[in-house]
Design an enzyme around this catalytic site. Structure first.
Site, PDB file in Angstrom:
ATOM      1  N   SER A 242       0.873  -1.161   0.000  1.00 55.01           N
ATOM      2  CA  SER A 242       0.000   0.000   0.000  1.00 55.01           C
ATOM      3  C   SER A 242       0.912   1.212   0.000  1.00 55.01           C
ATOM      4  CB  SER A 242      -0.871   0.007   1.253  1.00 55.01           C
ATOM      5  OG  SER A 242      -0.039   0.156   2.381  1.00 55.01           O
ATOM      6  N   LYS A 243       0.294   2.383  -0.156  1.00 57.75           N
ATOM      7  CA  LYS A 243       1.131   3.590  -0.210  1.00 57.75           C
ATOM      8  C   LYS A 243       1.976   3.696   1.054  1.00 57.75           C
ATOM      9  CE  LYS A 243      -0.541   6.301  -3.854  1.00 57.75           C
ATOM     10  NZ  LYS A 243      -1.913   6.609  -4.193  1.00 57.75           N
ATOM     11  N   ARG A 244       1.388   3.310   2.175  1.00 60.53           N
ATOM     12  CA  ARG A 244       2.132   3.440   3.421  1.00 60.53           C
ATOM     13  C   ARG A 244       3.078   2.268   3.617  1.00 60.53           C
ATOM     14  NH1 ARG A 244      -1.476   3.334   7.908  1.00 60.53           N
ATOM     15  NH2 ARG A 244      -3.153   3.532   6.400  1.00 60.53           N
ATOM     16  N   HIS A 245       2.871   1.239   2.817  1.00 59.11           N
ATOM     17  CA  HIS A 245       3.604   0.010   3.082  1.00 59.11           C
ATOM     18  C   HIS A 245       4.236  -0.528   1.811  1.00 59.11           C
ATOM     19  CE1 HIS A 245       4.515  -3.762   5.045  1.00 59.11           C
ATOM     20  NE2 HIS A 245       4.104  -4.353   3.950  1.00 59.11           N
ATOM     21  N   ALA A 247       4.640   0.340  -1.261  1.00 58.83           N
ATOM     22  CA  ALA A 247       4.265   0.612  -2.654  1.00 58.83           C
ATOM     23  C   ALA A 247       4.965   1.885  -3.113  1.00 58.83           C
ATOM     24  CB  ALA A 247       2.758   0.761  -2.788  1.00 58.83           C
TER      25      ALA A 247
END
Ligand code: GLU
Length: 462
Positions: A242-245, A247
């Site tokens: 994800s964007k926070r994770h 990506a």
């Protein structure tokens, strides 16, 4: 003639998942002597930005995934979408729907209250013998696709196998909003048709769109392309990217000192395999790549493996090319790269030992700027035992031939005279010259510096 496309929405950077989709689409076209098309799906005006378009072009450029046609921008194709909508209205495969948004909301609430799946009730759908309501004055209609009501829509997904969806599950999709702008799935369909796409290779987050798109294509009288839906990529820890994770933008891999060929080789193996082959060129990949060996299960990212590939490619890259990549990294740190020592020579000396371009820059910096070794490193290595050997070495320096073998011989003589082992002199030399304990072989290291620099830095040892 194989025609593939990569169709990113420019709402963020080109991330790892998008880059893999692009790579597979590109390679499939290359493999078959076909064309790879780049299409920018920018109709979501609120979320699309010119910066994101540029980030996608930069990412593709950095990876070297050149398109044969495009980039085509959906925002520049509005007239074409309207034309197709007009054709569909005329053919009766699309119709105006005047149901007000509030009414649709009310309908859905009622359906939910009854435990039903919320869906449009077909109030404005023309049927043989059905009298349609009179269009209310002052209401701008949406345009809906007249989806088949019976049977199933099915396709043989080239990755996931056969997928079947009952048409009864599908609503009459809105293809143009009340302000007459076409909707996402419709633009994709028109583009895939106009661009004669033969193979749609994309992320499996689009599987739900596929039956709708196929139905519209069939209504337009065209045979749908083949579809290959790629499974998602999980992070190192098995969690969804994800964007926070994890990506992150592919350009972040550039910042972190990865070579594009390492990232490409890594991505190629993310969900695709050719026996046990792990290391291969893009030329080789394009000869091998097929859709039969894509795994339908999720692929897990493995940073260690990427690092290993990067080190592998660093060892093989031309020093001149690496110099051109490292120089801006040094300049960004305020280090001016002089003509001597040549950056290429410094790189040739270090590239076997580093994992990325930033580590190469770290190793090269001491050749161009004065170093201030840490006091504790000096205390650790400049011991009363080592100092006399160092003094002898310094005495021999002005006359030694300036090449590794002669310098090595001088080091050996200097330690032998004091009954010491090599590291007793090699370590203080490393620390005084580079500020670091880890360096390549010390004789080659010294030979890469100009003699005056070595004399000056060693003199500081007193
Ligand atoms: N624009 C879509 C996305 O960025 C891709 C659509 C497609 O490949 O059909 O996810």
């Amino acid at each position: 003639m194989i025609r593939t496309r990569f169709a990113p929405s420019p709402t963020g950077f080109l991330h790892i998942g998008g880059a893999r989709t692009a790579l597979f689409s590109w390679a499939y076209a290359r493999r078959h002597g076909g064309s790879f098309i780049l299409r920018i799906e920018d109709t979501d005006l609120a979320r699309s930005t010119p910066e994101a378009v540029q980030a996608i072009l930069d990412g593709m450029g950095w990876l070297g995934l050149a398109h044969d046609e495009g980039p085509f921008y959906q925002t520049q194709r509005m007239a074409r979408y309207r034309e197709v909508i007009a054709e569909m209205l005329a053919a009766g495969t699309a119709y105006h729907c005047y149901m007000a948004p509030e009414e649709l909301d009310r309908l859905r609430d009622e359906q939910r209250a009854q435990g039903l799946k919320p869906r449009y009730n077909g109030a404005w759908r023309p049927e043989a013998g059905k009298a349609l309501p009179t269009p209310p004055a002052g209401v701008a209609p949406v345009i809906r696709f007249r989806n088949p009501t019976d049977g199933v829509v099915a396709w043989d997904d080239l990755v996931k196998g056969r997928i079947e969806i009952a048409n009864a599950e599908l609503d009459d999709l809105v293809i143009a909003r009340a302000d007459s702008t076409p909707t996402y799935n419709f633009c994709v369909v028109v583009d895939d048709r106009d661009m004669d796409i033969t193979h749609v290779i994309r992320g499996d987050d689009h599987v739900n769109n596929t039956p709708r798109q196929i139905n519209i294509l069939r209504a337009l009288g065209v045979h749908e392309p083949l579809y290959a839906h790629l499974s998602m990529i999980l992070g190192d820890d098995g969690q969804k990217l994800s964007k926070r994770h994890g990506a992150v933008s592919v350009m972040q891999y550039d910042d972190q000192g990865y070579l594009p060929e390492a990232v490409l080789n890594y991505l190629a193996r993310l969900g695709w395999s050719h026996g046990d082959d792990e290391v291969f060129s893009m030329q080789q990949f394009c000869e091998w790549f097929d859709l039969d060996h894509i795994t339908p299960s999720a692929a897990q990212f493995n940073t260690e493996k990427l690092n290993w590939l990067n080190a592998h490619y660093l060892k093989r890259a031309e020093p001149v090319r690496l110099a051109a990549l490292v120089q801006p990294r040094l300049e960004a740190r305020g280090v001016t790269v002089n003509a001597t020592p040549a950056l290429g020579a410094i790189i040739a000396l270090h590239r076997e030992r580093v994992a990325n371009l930033n580590e190469l820059a770290d190793a090269a910096a001491p050749f161009y700027v004065d170093v201030q070794p840490q006091a504790e490193l000096l205390a650790k290595h400049l011991t009363p035992e080592s100092l006399p050997a160092l003094a002898d070495f310094i005495t021999g320096l002005p006359d030694v031939d300036w090449e590794a073998a002669a310098i090595g011989a001088l080091i050996k003589e200097s330690v032998a005279r004091h009954g010491l082992k090599m590291p007793k002199l090699a370590m203080p030399l490393r620390v005084l010259l580079t500020g670091r304990e880890q360096t390549p072989s010390v004789d080659a290291l010294i030979a890469t510096f100009p003699r005056e620099t070595v004399l000056k830095r060693l003199a500081l040892a007193g």
